[in-house]
Design an enzyme around this catalytic site. Structure first.
Site, short mmCIF file in Angstrom:
data_model
loop_
_atom_site.label_atom_id
_atom_site.label_comp_id
_atom_site.label_asym_id
_atom_site.label_seq_id
_atom_site.Cartn_x
_atom_site.Cartn_y
_atom_site.Cartn_z
N CYS A 142 54.09 -46.40 -30.75
CA CYS A 142 52.92 -46.42 -29.51
C CYS A 142 51.47 -46.37 -29.83
O CYS A 142 51.23 -47.47 -30.61
CB CYS A 142 53.28 -45.39 -28.57
SG CYS A 142 52.74 -45.48 -26.86
N LYS A 163 49.11 -48.41 -15.33
CA LYS A 163 49.90 -47.89 -16.55
C LYS A 163 51.25 -48.44 -16.77
O LYS A 163 52.01 -48.90 -15.65
CB LYS A 163 49.90 -46.59 -16.49
CG LYS A 163 51.08 -45.71 -17.64
CD LYS A 163 51.04 -44.26 -17.20
CE LYS A 163 51.70 -43.60 -18.53
NZ LYS A 163 51.94 -42.13 -18.17
N SER A 192 55.28 -45.99 -21.80
CA SER A 192 54.55 -45.31 -21.56
C SER A 192 53.19 -45.10 -21.88
O SER A 192 52.84 -44.70 -22.67
CB SER A 192 54.90 -43.56 -21.37
OG SER A 192 54.07 -42.90 -20.80
N HIS A 235 58.55 -46.30 -26.39
CA HIS A 235 59.05 -45.06 -26.92
C HIS A 235 60.62 -45.01 -26.98
O HIS A 235 61.24 -44.24 -26.27
CB HIS A 235 58.63 -44.07 -26.07
CG HIS A 235 57.19 -43.55 -26.22
ND1 HIS A 235 56.77 -42.81 -27.41
CD2 HIS A 235 56.00 -43.90 -25.56
CE1 HIS A 235 55.52 -42.64 -27.40
NE2 HIS A 235 54.87 -43.10 -26.43
N GLU A 237 62.51 -43.51 -28.72
CA GLU A 237 62.91 -42.40 -28.92
C GLU A 237 62.98 -41.34 -27.75
O GLU A 237 63.70 -40.20 -27.87
CB GLU A 237 62.19 -41.44 -30.11
CG GLU A 237 60.69 -40.77 -29.65
CD GLU A 237 59.75 -41.99 -29.39
OE1 GLU A 237 58.60 -41.49 -29.22
OE2 GLU A 237 59.87 -43.11 -29.35
N ARG A 249 54.90 -34.55 -13.73
CA ARG A 249 53.55 -33.91 -14.36
C ARG A 249 52.40 -34.35 -13.92
O ARG A 249 51.62 -33.64 -13.07
CB ARG A 249 53.66 -33.91 -15.80
CG ARG A 249 52.48 -33.37 -16.37
CD ARG A 249 52.09 -33.97 -17.76
NE ARG A 249 51.80 -35.21 -17.65
CZ ARG A 249 52.00 -36.02 -18.81
NH1 ARG A 249 52.55 -35.82 -19.93
NH2 ARG A 249 51.77 -37.52 -18.75
#
EC number: 2.3.1.31
Length: 305
Positions: A142, A163, A192, A235, A237, A249
């Site tokens: 990333c 985003k 992300s 990502h 992972e 969040r």
């Protein structure tokens, strides 16, 4: 894979519950083999979560791995207890004279800053340069992927209007590359991020090869130096609930954010995520370890150059 990680690392109990084989230093010392030495520079804010995610994927092979967690000396983590950092992380200065078979450098929540405005930019570029002579293969994730491409190859990043957030379909540009052994023609990976790199900039650099991309998410995987460097913009992972946690969040903070694309069942945040990337993630990390670390590294790690 028997992964040799520090005693009492929080990831151990979680991974054991998932039937993933991890061992402490005492058990590892009883095996008469040279483990692969992997350094992980963890720049993510929730470090314990990232440790668990990466160890989960590194454990999917018969090879033994010994992990050192590295931190930036001039940066204090706001989201991880200082006791954890002291117990399990080493400053770069402590390991700079060592050689490693592989290295993973994670993303970081600084992508909307200019690179030179990031407080630890001088130190991290020093680590990037060090990896070229002290590590067999380095895996940039990333923000680290964007930063590495900028530092070594002058590839710029661009601010996105919205985003890039969700799980996206990707295709293979070089299906015969060993990194894709066992892959299907299409695979999924989470993204992300607020910035992107562009294909046209990468194509101008003959030292870079775009291995995979997505119609929705753009360039995904870039290789350099015959696999001694991989730059991954997503990502893979991430655990199944990570995008959900990020979304909730940001909603709680009152941020303007869209529902992560192609993630929840029926795109409904009240429903569970539809997990479609774990098979790809396991293959990606095991192929990297096998073909670009284990089979490429010298028997004596000190011979890495």
């Amino acid at each position: 894979m028997p992964v040799n990680i520090p005693d009492k690392l929080p990831a151990i109990e979680q991974l054991k519950r998932e039937n993933i084989f991890v061992m402490d230093s005492l058990q590892a010392s009883m095996q008469d083999i040279r483990p692969l030495k992997i350094a992980i520079l963890n720049l993510m804010p929730l470090k314990i979560t990232t440790e668990t995610d990466l160890i989960r994927l590194l454990s999917n092979s018969p090879l033994q791995i010994e992990i050192d967690f590295i931190k930036i000396k001039g940066h204090t983590s706001k989201n991880t207890p200082i006791e954890h950092m002291i117990a399990f992380y080493k400053n770069f200065d402590k390991i700079k004279d060592q050689k490693y078979d592989g290295m993973i450098i994670t993303g970081a929540p600084v992508e909307q800053f200019e690179y030179e405005d990031v407080s630890y930019w001088p130190e991290i570029t020093k680590i990037f340069d060090w990896a070229r002579t002290h590590v067999t293969s380095t895996f940039y994730i990333c923000w680290a992927a964007q930063a590495g491409l900028y530092h070594f190859y002058d590839i710029p990043k661009y601010q996105l209007d919205q985003k890039k957030f969700g799980v996206f379909e990707h295709t293979l540009n070089d299906p015969l590359n060993s990194i894709f052994r066992g892959f299907d023609d299409v695979f999924y990976a989470p993204h992300s991020r607020h910035t992107e790199i562009k294909r046209e900039d990468i194509e101008k650099c003959p030292d870079l090869t775009i291995l995979s991309e997505s119609e929705e998410a753009g360039v995904y995987m870039v290789m350099a130096r015959n696999g001694r460097e991989f730059f991954i913009t997503g990502h893979s992972e991430y655990a199944p609930n990570t995008l959900d946690q990020e979304y909730k969040r940001d909603i709680a903070k009152g941020a303007s954010i869209e529902v992560p694309q192609n993630y929840y069942r029926d795109n409904d945040p009240k429903k569970a995520p539809l997990v479609r990337w774990r098979g790809h993630a396991n293959l990606l990390f095991s192929n990297w370890l096998n073909y670009f670390v284990y089979q490429a590294t010298p028997f004596n790690a000190q011979d890495i150059h």
